[in-house]
Design a protein around this motif. Sequence first.
Motif, PDB file in Angstrom:
ATOM      1  N   HIS A 158       0.829  -1.215   0.000  1.00 47.29           N
ATOM      2  CA  HIS A 158       0.000   0.000   0.000  1.00 47.29           C
ATOM      3  C   HIS A 158       0.855   1.252   0.000  1.00 47.29           C
ATOM      4  N   SER A 159       1.906   1.254   0.844  1.00 48.95           N
ATOM      5  CA  SER A 159       2.723   2.466   1.003  1.00 48.95           C
ATOM      6  C   SER A 159       4.170   2.080   1.244  1.00 48.95           C
ATOM      7  N   GLU A 215       7.846   9.457   1.292  1.00 56.78           N
ATOM      8  CA  GLU A 215       6.768   8.458   1.372  1.00 56.78           C
ATOM      9  C   GLU A 215       6.056   8.375   0.029  1.00 56.78           C
ATOM     10  N   LYS A 216       5.590   7.176  -0.302  1.00 55.26           N
ATOM     11  CA  LYS A 216       4.871   6.960  -1.570  1.00 55.26           C
ATOM     12  C   LYS A 216       3.701   6.032  -1.274  1.00 55.26           C
ATOM     13  N   HIS A 217       2.524   6.406  -1.759  1.00 55.02           N
ATOM     14  CA  HIS A 217       1.313   5.610  -1.534  1.00 55.02           C
ATOM     15  C   HIS A 217       0.773   5.144  -2.883  1.00 55.02           C
ATOM     16  N   TRP A 218       0.318   3.900  -2.945  1.00 56.82           N
ATOM     17  CA  TRP A 218      -0.217   3.358  -4.190  1.00 56.82           C
ATOM     18  C   TRP A 218      -1.733   3.183  -4.134  1.00 56.82           C
ATOM     19  N   SER A 242      -3.983   3.480  -1.161  1.00 53.15           N
ATOM     20  CA  SER A 242      -4.647   4.496  -0.334  1.00 53.15           C
ATOM     21  C   SER A 242      -3.594   5.126   0.552  1.00 53.15           C
ATOM     22  N   VAL A 243      -3.851   6.337   0.998  1.00 54.26           N
ATOM     23  CA  VAL A 243      -2.873   7.044   1.831  1.00 54.26           C
ATOM     24  C   VAL A 243      -2.907   6.469   3.246  1.00 54.26           C
ATOM     25  N   VAL A 244      -1.747   5.985   3.704  1.00 60.85           N
ATOM     26  CA  VAL A 244      -1.614   5.448   5.061  1.00 60.85           C
ATOM     27  C   VAL A 244      -0.876   6.487   5.897  1.00 60.85           C
ATOM     28  N   GLN A 278       1.452   8.475   8.499  1.00 66.26           N
ATOM     29  CA  GLN A 278       2.827   8.241   8.978  1.00 66.26           C
ATOM     30  C   GLN A 278       2.859   7.629  10.375  1.00 66.26           C
ATOM     31  N   HIS A 290      -2.130  -3.500  10.004  1.00 65.96           N
ATOM     32  CA  HIS A 290      -1.179  -3.622   8.894  1.00 65.96           C
ATOM     33  C   HIS A 290      -0.039  -4.563   9.277  1.00 65.96           C
ATOM     34  N   SER A 348       7.772  -0.920   4.133  1.00 61.09           N
ATOM     35  CA  SER A 348       6.565  -1.039   3.316  1.00 61.09           C
ATOM     36  C   SER A 348       5.383  -1.400   4.211  1.00 61.09           C
TER      37      SER A 348
END
Length: 418
Positions: A3-4, A17-20, A22-24, A26, A54, A68
């Motif tokens: 996810h992130s 940070e990179k989200h694919w 949904s935004v998770v 910090q 998670h 990740s």
Amino acid sequence: MIHSLFLINCSGDIFLEKHWKSVVSQSVCDYFFEAQEKAADVENVPPVISTPHHYLISIYRDKLFFVSVIQTEVPPLFVIEFLHRVADTFQDYFGECSEAAIKDNVVIVYELLEEMLDNGFPLATESNILKELIKPPTILRSVVNSITGSSNVGDTLPTGQLSNIPWRRAGVKYTNNEAYFDVIEEIDAIIDKSGSTVFAEIQGVIDACIKLSGMPDLSLSFMNPRLLDDVSFHPCIRFKRWESERVLSFIPPDGNFRLISYRVSSQNLVAIPVYVKHNISFKENSSCGRFDITIGPKQNMGKTVEGITVTVHMPKVVLNMNLTPTQGSYTFDPVTKVLTWDIGKITPQKLPSLKGLVNLQSGAPKPEENPSLNIQFKIQQLAISGLKVNRLDMYGEKYKPFKGVKYITKAGKFQVRT
């Protein structure tokens, strides 16, 4: 799937940070920071951390943590391998995988992550494909991009993306055709106080740098391939040929890549290239102790042992150390209690030694155990396992390439107990 991704430096700052999917938030990294505090060393942080909602799967590379965030159960090694691919890609593009390099090329980093994962699933992880999709940064390209407002993303789909050899692009041409192989072995060992080997293992890799025109088909054979255990292959290698003949047959990627990694675990095959004579003693009810270590070569097949560094974590009651080295120089940090002795190379005629007195806190009890010595060294042109490349043959092209093999042995986690 993934996810992130959070990139964290040694100070505990999340600098990218990179989200694919949904935004998770910090705040999910707080679980990681807790685990990091409990671990005595950065390398001891658990690679998989379970949280209420998670899973955090992380690797530690070049003083950076790649963390990740996963929401469903996946094979952890799958994610760990992908994170290593990300770090390898940054290294390949920017020359180093450091916080400064990533911050300097942050646009390219986001472009790469966007191509490497599609909706959280790995898509393009081969260096050749990525370099056709996203051009590596150069000063000239950066200037042109800033003036024209264009980006590094290519206009056409890479030729290898849809082929059955995705790791090699079509139409490669070189004026000098060359193939180099580096056989690099690391010795992990624990030696007890009497000099006997408690544990010894060799971790080896063969790194290749291939610059050959066209579509060459290579075969690499060894003098003694039966030495190798737990061999891990690059996808280009034909596994059936290795199983039947113990020959590496492959169409190579263009440029630098890791051909295989392997292990040699039977202890009778692991030669220990250095020995240590030591006498470290602390007297009861005394404010001083003795420190005396000598290091020498052993089973190094006539090669010079160089780049030797001895690191010792001294007990907390040690205040200072007055030592005399016969070779090299030493430093002692009274805060961290770490002694570092930088020796250089060993000449068998005169073995390096470090002797002197240890000052202890007065009235403090004698240390319960002696410290361990952590040793780093390097031996050029020697694979300590005895692995030797026999020959490299090329088919499918008519030119004669220049070929070269280099061997290096290094210390991994090499510890001597005193």
